[in-house]
Design an enzyme around this catalytic site. Structure first.
Site, PDB file in Angstrom:
ATOM      1  N   ASP A 130      23.349 -88.386 -81.138  1.00 46.74           N
ATOM      2  CA  ASP A 130      23.057 -89.642 -80.452  1.00 46.74           C
ATOM      3  C   ASP A 130      24.229 -90.603 -80.681  1.00 46.74           C
ATOM      4  OD1 ASP A 130      20.698 -91.416 -79.222  1.00 46.74           O
ATOM      5  OD2 ASP A 130      21.755 -92.613 -80.728  1.00 46.74           O
ATOM      6  N   GLU A 160      21.694 -91.454 -74.156  1.00 41.03           N
ATOM      7  CA  GLU A 160      22.933 -91.174 -74.896  1.00 41.03           C
ATOM      8  C   GLU A 160      22.731 -90.085 -75.941  1.00 41.03           C
ATOM      9  OE1 GLU A 160      21.118 -95.023 -76.585  1.00 41.03           O
ATOM     10  OE2 GLU A 160      21.411 -94.124 -74.621  1.00 41.03           O
ATOM     11  N   ASN A 164      27.543-101.302 -73.447  1.00 39.55           N
ATOM     12  CA  ASN A 164      27.030-101.833 -72.184  1.00 39.55           C
ATOM     13  C   ASN A 164      27.012-103.358 -72.182  1.00 39.55           C
ATOM     14  OD1 ASN A 164      26.569 -99.311 -70.993  1.00 39.55           O
ATOM     15  ND2 ASN A 164      24.520 -99.140 -71.861  1.00 39.55           N
ATOM     16  N   HIS A 180      28.001-101.717 -67.894  1.00 36.38           N
ATOM     17  CA  HIS A 180      27.421-100.378 -67.751  1.00 36.38           C
ATOM     18  C   HIS A 180      28.418 -99.366 -67.191  1.00 36.38           C
ATOM     19  CE1 HIS A 180      23.230-101.244 -68.830  1.00 36.38           C
ATOM     20  NE2 HIS A 180      23.473-102.457 -68.348  1.00 36.38           N
ATOM     21  N   ASP A 209      29.254 -95.758 -68.835  1.00 31.72           N
ATOM     22  CA  ASP A 209      29.323 -94.454 -68.165  1.00 31.72           C
ATOM     23  C   ASP A 209      30.602 -93.710 -68.554  1.00 31.72           C
ATOM     24  OD1 ASP A 209      26.933 -94.951 -66.941  1.00 31.72           O
ATOM     25  OD2 ASP A 209      27.790 -95.413 -64.974  1.00 31.72           O
TER      26      ASP A 209
END
Length: 305
Positions: free
Chosen positions: A170, A213, A178, A183, A187
């Site tokens: 994770d 994630e 973000n 955002h 990505d």
């Protein structure tokens, strides 16, 4: 695109093989239906079969019927090559599963046009198959496919009495990326972390996006200690260099939980995933950017918070 040429006449096989080579196609040529079936049923089957009707061993119709019964592997596009020219013969070939039909003597220009149509269809099928099995952002296996891979390797591990390690990873503090860079930058971080996750994997290791994630890595043949070592190598690869995005430069670390299949202890894949989840959250609680392995003691009071 890989082509299988099935033709019992050496002269025709050589002539058509030269055409395929001149057109830049990789091909294998065989002279019997029995040889053809062995190749078409193999894990690395060709994409296109140019199939003569009259063959020793099994004729072209029998070969067609055999491969259309296959339930696993990619679809094999088939073109029947034959001197049989009656309408009923064409219908028989199509009923048996042929995608196209070309009368002998084969005109090279006509054959090339049929192959180019087949190539476009095969590429479209492959594109659709990839889209159905992979995450659109990271190009890793999607959730359903990585879970299917865990099921498959878990069953193989039990059957062959070989170890199997599973890693749940994770990204740490992903929300901060973000919130600070946007955002779109998030990505880009996901894509780069995905690249780093898979850069040192063996051909038979599997990695997929588990959700958000989170990522799952499946390591056949690895016990718990080897899985932990591999996980730490992956962790170092992820955090080893900054991540440059069009929206700014950032960095990423990951917390990783590792467990291993044990037939005496684990009966279901869900148990294996639960142990990886517990271990990953132990890594979070113990400071992040680290690897934790599962133990019975670590499971007490552990879980998502």
């Amino acid at each position: 695109m890989r082509v299988l040429l099935v033709e019992d006449s050496y002269i025709e096989r050589h002539k058509l093989g030269c055409c395929l080579s001149d057109w830049g196609f990789e091909y294998v040529a065989v002279g019997s239906g029995t040889e053809a079936v062995k190749l078409l049923e193999s894990p690395d089957a060709p994409d296109l079969a140019l199939l003569d009707w009259v063959l020793p061993g099994m004729d072209g119709i029998d070969v067609l019927r055999r491969i259309r019964k296959l339930t696993q592997g990619n679809y094999i596009y088939t073109v029947m090559l034959t001197a049989k020219s009656h309408k009923k013969d064409r219908m028989m070939a199509m009923d048996a599963g042929a995608d196209d039909y070309l009368s002998k003597p084969v005109d090279p220009a006509e054959l090339r046009s049929r192959i180019m149509v087949a190539k476009r269809i095969i590429e479209l099928q492959q594109s659709l198959r990839f889209a159905a099995t992979h995450d659109f952002l990271t190009n890793l296996l999607n959730r359903s496919e990585i879970l299917a891979a865990v099921e498959r390797e878990f069953a193989r591990s039990a059957r062959e009495a070989n170890p199997l390690a599973v890693i749940l990873a994770d990204i740490d503090h992903f929300k901060r990326v973000n919130d600070t860079l946007g955002h779109a930058a998030g990505d880009e971080v996901l894509k780069e972390v995905a690249c780093r996750l898979k850069q040192d994997l063996r051909p038979y290791d599997v990695v997929g996006r588990y959700g958000g994630e989170e990522f799952l890595v499946v390591l056949p043949g690895c016990n718990l200690s080897n899985g932990a070592r591999r996980a730490d190598d992956i962790r170092k690869a992820v955090c080893g260099a900054p991540i440059v995005t069009p929206f700014g430069t950032t960095s990423a670390t990951i917390s990783m939980g590792v467990t291993a299949a044990d037939a005496a202890r684990i009966r279901e894949v869900s148990e294996l995933l639960h142990e990886a989840d517990i271990s990953m959250y132990a890594a979070k609680k113990n400071g992040r950017n680290r690897v934790e392995t599962f133990s019975s003691a670590s499971s007490a009071g552990a879980g998502r918070s």
